[in-house]
Write a protein that holds these residues in place. Sequence first.
Motif, short mmCIF file in Angstrom:
data_model
loop_
_atom_site.label_atom_id
_atom_site.label_comp_id
_atom_site.label_asym_id
_atom_site.label_seq_id
_atom_site.Cartn_x
_atom_site.Cartn_y
_atom_site.Cartn_z
N UNK A 84 -5.71 -61.44 2.18
CA UNK A 84 -6.19 -62.81 2.30
C UNK A 84 -7.02 -63.29 1.13
N UNK A 85 -7.76 -62.38 0.47
CA UNK A 85 -8.63 -62.77 -0.63
C UNK A 85 -8.03 -62.50 -2.00
N UNK A 86 -7.08 -61.58 -2.08
CA UNK A 86 -6.52 -61.21 -3.37
C UNK A 86 -7.29 -60.15 -4.11
N UNK A 87 -8.44 -59.70 -3.57
CA UNK A 87 -9.23 -58.64 -4.19
C UNK A 87 -8.76 -57.28 -3.68
N UNK A 88 -8.78 -56.27 -4.54
CA UNK A 88 -8.40 -54.92 -4.18
C UNK A 88 -9.63 -54.02 -4.20
N UNK A 89 -9.50 -52.88 -3.58
CA UNK A 89 -10.60 -51.91 -3.57
C UNK A 89 -11.66 -52.17 -2.54
N UNK A 90 -11.36 -52.96 -1.50
CA UNK A 90 -12.36 -53.24 -0.47
C UNK A 90 -12.63 -52.04 0.42
N UNK A 91 -11.79 -51.00 0.34
CA UNK A 91 -12.04 -49.79 1.13
C UNK A 91 -13.32 -49.10 0.71
N UNK A 92 -13.77 -49.32 -0.54
CA UNK A 92 -15.02 -48.70 -1.00
C UNK A 92 -16.25 -49.29 -0.32
N UNK A 93 -16.08 -50.39 0.43
CA UNK A 93 -17.20 -50.99 1.17
C UNK A 93 -17.38 -50.35 2.53
N UNK A 94 -16.58 -49.33 2.83
CA UNK A 94 -16.65 -48.60 4.10
C UNK A 94 -16.67 -47.10 3.80
N UNK A 95 -16.60 -46.31 4.87
CA UNK A 95 -16.50 -44.85 4.75
C UNK A 95 -15.08 -44.37 5.02
N UNK A 96 -14.10 -45.19 4.65
CA UNK A 96 -12.71 -44.84 4.92
C UNK A 96 -12.27 -43.57 4.20
N UNK A 97 -12.94 -43.21 3.12
CA UNK A 97 -12.56 -41.99 2.41
C UNK A 97 -12.75 -40.74 3.27
N UNK A 98 -13.57 -40.83 4.34
CA UNK A 98 -13.83 -39.68 5.21
C UNK A 98 -12.89 -39.63 6.41
N UNK A 99 -11.90 -40.51 6.49
CA UNK A 99 -11.12 -40.63 7.72
C UNK A 99 -10.34 -39.38 8.07
N UNK A 100 -9.99 -38.54 7.07
CA UNK A 100 -9.25 -37.31 7.36
C UNK A 100 -10.14 -36.10 7.49
N UNK A 101 -11.21 -36.06 6.71
CA UNK A 101 -12.03 -34.85 6.66
C UNK A 101 -13.11 -34.84 7.72
N UNK A 102 -13.49 -35.98 8.25
CA UNK A 102 -14.61 -36.06 9.18
C UNK A 102 -14.15 -36.61 10.52
N UNK A 103 -14.94 -36.26 11.56
CA UNK A 103 -14.66 -36.76 12.89
C UNK A 103 -14.87 -38.26 12.97
N UNK A 104 -14.28 -38.87 14.00
CA UNK A 104 -14.30 -40.32 14.12
C UNK A 104 -15.70 -40.88 14.35
N UNK A 105 -16.57 -40.09 14.95
CA UNK A 105 -17.90 -40.59 15.29
C UNK A 105 -18.77 -40.61 14.03
#
Length: 433
Positions: A84-105
């Motif tokens: 919607x905005x055309x900007x990329x790299x918005x995943x760095x504004x979250x902890x999405x990099x931990x989605x595989x290595x860490x528990x959901x909580x």
Amino acid sequence: MSTFLLPVPPEGAGTSDVEALDSYLDRLAAAHGIALSSFCRLLDDWWEHDKPVGEASLGRYIGHIPKCGFGRDIEQLVKVLETGTGFRGLASMTLLAFKEVSGRHVGEVLRHVHHWCPACMQEWEQGGAPAYEKLLWRLKPISRCPTHRIRLENQCPHCGGGQTRRGDHPWFRCSQCFKPLCNDSSRWTISLTAAPGEKDLIDVLAFCATNPSYVFRRDSPHRFFHAIKHELDGKRLANSAGDYFHKRDIPTRKLVGSLLRIAQRFQTPLTDLLVDPRQAAAARPLNGMEPKPLNLHPANKAHDHLVRERVRQELEVALQQGPEGKSLAQICREAGVCKSSPSRWFPSIVASLVKHQTELRDRQRELDLARLAAITLEDLLTPEMQAIGWHKLPHFVARQWSVSIYIARKRVSVLRRTAHPVVTRSSRKTKPR
């Protein structure tokens, strides 16, 4: 698909001071001149109408959950905002990099109340820069601003009220008196000591800011421990390694807080441990890194004949004393032995003691139930009982009649249902059409 949102760039992109996704949504809603709840509905309606074939919908409760952690809803929200905005790299504004290595909580590291650095807010106000909430401020291990070394605040400097999250209220104003949260520098608290895990989290956020699409591998901690397993005794690492030494088809996932403690324990940067675990294991310092030996479990201790004889005497005394006798757990705790050891040493005595104490407890429970059966509803409807309240009556009855709390709770529950019968579906009267 063409963009439909105003091109509001995220603040702090590419650095560890990156903006939190919650704050970015607030600024997007303000730029469009609508409340956050209305903006989330607008975003959902647009995506449902224009999304490509096969794409998932936004989460049902996307406007009511924290958006700095990780999960399918957060991942889908990031994809929708990038489209919607055309900007990329918005995943760095979250902890999405931990989605595989860490528990959901993520409640162990993610704050649910506002914290901020007063020096940063003062600089933004004086320079006319937009105020935003940093992702660092949302993380519990971060207790100070890494730039100004000032302790983060969470109370309004004007009314002293704690700051809670309100969807349609700007975070940089007090949620109670609505005044700006920036205060005088004379009230700032300097903090020169870094909290445990602060540097690791800052390095991780800086790495994710420059590599926004990177996702840490699920088996990274497992490979790290496998690389150092030949150097350190696995039994003595049980308190920090835990499940990683267990053989499983799929490596287990630790919480983010646990990963921080593991990195601190082995003096290894968390980023290195997650990105290149074998190199991190080879480069870690060995001097003084040998973990302290743990106390052996009582089941693994070798007990002499004096300990066994003392346990046997205690068991026989408890068997003769009846209800006042010690339990098997109490005897083992006082003797410093495992609970299963007496069962191996004296199986007949232990079986007799357990059976005897079980029969005594059952008999006492029947007596307590018979005593409480004499309590009527009129006994609980006295002014004294009404002043106590139904939720505290079980504790009062348990103390008054010297019975277990669960027995008192069961009896009070029966009497309460008598006073306030539950209306079932079959007992309802059908309304005339």
